[in-house]
Design an enzyme around this catalytic site. Structure first.
Site, PDB file in Angstrom:
ATOM      1  N   LYS A  58      -0.964  15.063 -10.738  1.00 48.58           N
ATOM      2  CA  LYS A  58      -0.373  14.286 -11.726  1.00 48.58           C
ATOM      3  C   LYS A  58       0.727  15.447 -12.260  1.00 48.58           C
ATOM      4  CE  LYS A  58      -1.941  10.551 -11.816  1.00 48.58           C
ATOM      5  NZ  LYS A  58      -0.746   9.220 -11.477  1.00 48.58           N
ATOM      6  N   ASP A 118       0.824  -0.953  -0.244  1.00 46.51           N
ATOM      7  CA  ASP A 118       0.189   0.165   0.054  1.00 46.51           C
ATOM      8  C   ASP A 118       0.413   0.935   0.207  1.00 46.51           C
ATOM      9  OD1 ASP A 118      -1.156   2.237   0.926  1.00 46.51           O
ATOM     10  OD2 ASP A 118      -2.803   0.772   2.252  1.00 46.51           O
ATOM     11  N   ASN A 136       2.925   3.149 -10.550  1.00 51.87           N
ATOM     12  CA  ASN A 136       1.587   3.098 -11.060  1.00 51.87           C
ATOM     13  C   ASN A 136       0.552   3.199 -10.513  1.00 51.87           C
ATOM     14  OD1 ASN A 136      -0.114   1.594 -13.686  1.00 51.87           O
ATOM     15  ND2 ASN A 136      -0.741   0.516 -12.044  1.00 51.87           N
ATOM     16  N   THR A 170     -10.598   1.453 -17.625  1.00 54.06           N
ATOM     17  CA  THR A 170      -9.995   0.720 -16.490  1.00 54.06           C
ATOM     18  C   THR A 170     -11.398   1.561 -15.576  1.00 54.06           C
ATOM     19  OG1 THR A 170      -8.854   2.638 -15.425  1.00 54.06           O
ATOM     20  CG2 THR A 170      -7.373   1.140 -16.926  1.00 54.06           C
ATOM     21  N   TYR A 205      -6.818  15.880  -9.329  1.00 50.93           N
ATOM     22  CA  TYR A 205      -5.881  14.572  -9.700  1.00 50.93           C
ATOM     23  C   TYR A 205      -5.043  15.332 -10.982  1.00 50.93           C
ATOM     24  CZ  TYR A 205      -5.226  10.880 -13.123  1.00 50.93           C
ATOM     25  OH  TYR A 205      -4.635   9.369 -13.646  1.00 50.93           O
TER      26      TYR A 205
HETATM   27  P1  NAP Z   1      -7.387   1.270 -12.166  1.00 51.40           P
HETATM   28  O1  NAP Z   1      -7.360   0.359 -13.542  1.00 51.40           O
HETATM   29  O2  NAP Z   1      -8.492   2.419 -11.013  1.00 51.40           O
HETATM   30  O3  NAP Z   1      -5.839   0.607 -11.332  1.00 51.40           O
HETATM   31  C1  NAP Z   1      -5.384   1.730 -10.304  1.00 51.40           C
HETATM   32  C2  NAP Z   1      -4.282   0.776  -9.858  1.00 51.40           C
HETATM   33  O4  NAP Z   1      -3.857   1.645  -8.770  1.00 51.40           O
HETATM   34  C3  NAP Z   1      -5.670  -0.240  -8.597  1.00 51.40           C
HETATM   35  O5  NAP Z   1      -4.557  -1.758  -8.621  1.00 51.40           O
HETATM   36  C4  NAP Z   1      -5.402   0.271  -7.077  1.00 51.40           C
HETATM   37  O6  NAP Z   1      -5.486  -1.111  -6.456  1.00 51.40           O
HETATM   38  C5  NAP Z   1      -4.085   0.232  -7.304  1.00 51.40           C
HETATM   39  N1  NAP Z   1      -3.517   1.781  -6.096  1.00 51.40           N
HETATM   40  C6  NAP Z   1      -4.701   2.229  -5.402  1.00 51.40           C
HETATM   41  N2  NAP Z   1      -5.018   3.109  -4.721  1.00 51.40           N
HETATM   42  C7  NAP Z   1      -3.640   2.337  -4.241  1.00 51.40           C
HETATM   43  C8  NAP Z   1      -2.814   2.676  -2.762  1.00 51.40           C
HETATM   44  N3  NAP Z   1      -2.334   3.040  -2.018  1.00 51.40           N
HETATM   45  N4  NAP Z   1      -1.761   1.599  -2.030  1.00 51.40           N
HETATM   46  C9  NAP Z   1      -1.498   0.510  -3.760  1.00 51.40           C
HETATM   47  N5  NAP Z   1      -2.419   0.465  -4.956  1.00 51.40           N
HETATM   48  C10 NAP Z   1      -3.171   0.921  -5.361  1.00 51.40           C
HETATM   49  O7  NAP Z   1      -6.360   2.749 -12.949  1.00 51.40           O
HETATM   50  P2  NAP Z   1      -5.944   2.843 -13.618  1.00 51.40           P
HETATM   51  O8  NAP Z   1      -6.076   3.409 -15.030  1.00 51.40           O
HETATM   52  O9  NAP Z   1      -4.922   0.837 -14.376  1.00 51.40           O
HETATM   53  O10 NAP Z   1      -4.372   3.835 -13.364  1.00 51.40           O
HETATM   54  C11 NAP Z   1      -2.945   3.702 -13.442  1.00 51.40           C
HETATM   55  C12 NAP Z   1      -1.829   4.561 -13.340  1.00 51.40           C
HETATM   56  O11 NAP Z   1      -2.432   5.388 -14.159  1.00 51.40           O
HETATM   57  C13 NAP Z   1      -2.932   5.825 -12.674  1.00 51.40           C
HETATM   58  O12 NAP Z   1      -1.793   6.076 -12.038  1.00 51.40           O
HETATM   59  C14 NAP Z   1      -3.592   6.696 -13.335  1.00 51.40           C
HETATM   60  O13 NAP Z   1      -3.449   7.942 -12.858  1.00 51.40           O
HETATM   61  C15 NAP Z   1      -3.268   6.225 -14.664  1.00 51.40           C
HETATM   62  N6  NAP Z   1      -4.031   7.407 -15.559  1.00 51.40           N
HETATM   63  C16 NAP Z   1      -4.490   6.156 -15.965  1.00 51.40           C
HETATM   64  C17 NAP Z   1      -5.387   7.093 -17.060  1.00 51.40           C
HETATM   65  C18 NAP Z   1      -6.120   5.987 -17.643  1.00 51.40           C
HETATM   66  O14 NAP Z   1      -7.087   6.557 -19.028  1.00 51.40           O
HETATM   67  N7  NAP Z   1      -6.843   4.774 -17.234  1.00 51.40           N
HETATM   68  C19 NAP Z   1      -4.795   7.773 -17.562  1.00 51.40           C
HETATM   69  C20 NAP Z   1      -3.663   8.701 -17.170  1.00 51.40           C
HETATM   70  C21 NAP Z   1      -3.365   7.999 -16.445  1.00 51.40           C
HETATM   71  P3  NAP Z   1      -7.275  -1.779  -5.589  1.00 51.40           P
HETATM   72  O15 NAP Z   1      -7.511  -2.710  -6.611  1.00 51.40           O
HETATM   73  O16 NAP Z   1      -6.424  -2.308  -4.470  1.00 51.40           O
HETATM   74  O17 NAP Z   1      -7.927  -0.198  -5.798  1.00 51.40           O
END
Ligand code: NAP
Length: 250
Positions: free
Chosen positions: A170, A60, A87, A201, A166
């Protein structure tokens, strides 16, 4: 094949899981950082079933003890770390479309704990092990909404987005990236921020127009940069360039 080890935070789903799978398919041992043991073990199982050398590591990123325990375990079991992908990230607001003037510090603190303080805590804990690798790579998963240039372009795709938690987290992560790159510029370690693009996601109700696998390609590219590759950049998806990927403005 390679004997490299990669730790990905928030690797139990979404872009992090896809990143683990892709780095694993390159032959790396992937350490699946996840805050929930059940979700972490399920991801480990799925990766292993797909032929990836994967191991769940409880992590975490907002919990100092958890971060220290993960670093201790990586040291005991692997002795060094070749790739760190920060990530894990969250989106949180004070209601749909909450304006800057409606933003609470409680929300801001929660978002920063995960998106900014988390990567700093994890990087600092793992840096001694990253220094032991011949050419480590650190990838901070950021976003184009962290680009002040993109967010203030009145004709750009983000012109309508007005939010503090957010995007500002970033933007902070981008500066964090630039400063680690500066600190480490005389070492083989490269530190870059990734823009995965808008990927479907759970973070966005699965509304993105790219896949998590496409988003992961950005992190994998930065995690596997050659010795003459760049450091200290925000790099990734760009809608308006022919190649689809490039350097984004801060
Ligand atoms: P996601 O599917 O919601 O995955 C987020 C991951 O982060 C999950 O595994 C979640 O775990 C984990 N997490 C959250 N809080 C945590 C903590 N305190 N300790 C450890 N793990 C934690 O979202 P995603 O889109 O794949 O996001 C991944 C990264 O990409 C993020 O940094 C996000 O800001 C970035 N991003 C995403 C997008 C997009 O369009 N999706 C665009 C730009 C940037 P749990 O399952 O336990 O909640």
């Amino acid at each position: 094949m390679t004997n490299k080890t990669a730790l990905i935070t928030g690797a139990n789903k979404g872009i992090g899981f896809a990143t683990a799978r892709q780095l694993g398919s390159l032959g790396m041992t992937v350490l699946v950082g996840a805050r929930d043991a059940e979700r972490g073990r399920a991801a480990e199982r799925e990766l292993r079933d797909g032929g990836v050398d994967a191991a769940f590591v409880p992590l975490d990123v907002t919990d100092a003890e958890s971060v220290a325990a993960a670093a201790k375990r990586v040291e005991a079991e692997h002795g060094r770390l070749d790739v760190l992908v920060n990530n894990a990230g969250i989106v949180l607001g004070d209601g749909p479309g909450a304006l800057p003037s409606e933003t609470t510090l409680a929300t801001l603190r929660r978002v920063y704990e995960t998106n900014v303080f988390g990567p700093v805590a994890v990087t600092n804990a793992l840096l001694p092990l990253l220094r032991r690798a011949p050419a480590a790579r650190i990838v901070n998963v950021s976003s184009e909404v962290g680009s002040i240039t993109a967010m203030t372009d009145p004709t750009g795709a983000l012109a309508g987005l007005v939010s503090v938690p957010y995007p500002s987290s970033k933007a902070a992560l981008n500066m964090v990236t630039a400063m680690y790159a500066k600190e480490l510029r005389d070492t083989p370690i490269k530190v870059n921020a990734a823009n995965p693009g808008y990927c479907a996601t759970d973070l966005n109700g699965n509304n993105g127009f790219r896949t998590p696998e496409q988003g992961a390609e950005v992190s994998v590219h930065l995690a596997t940069l050659p010795a003459d590759g760049p450091s200290g950049l925000l790099w990734g998806f760009q809608e308006n360039v022919a190649a689809g990927y490039g350097v984004l403005p801060w």
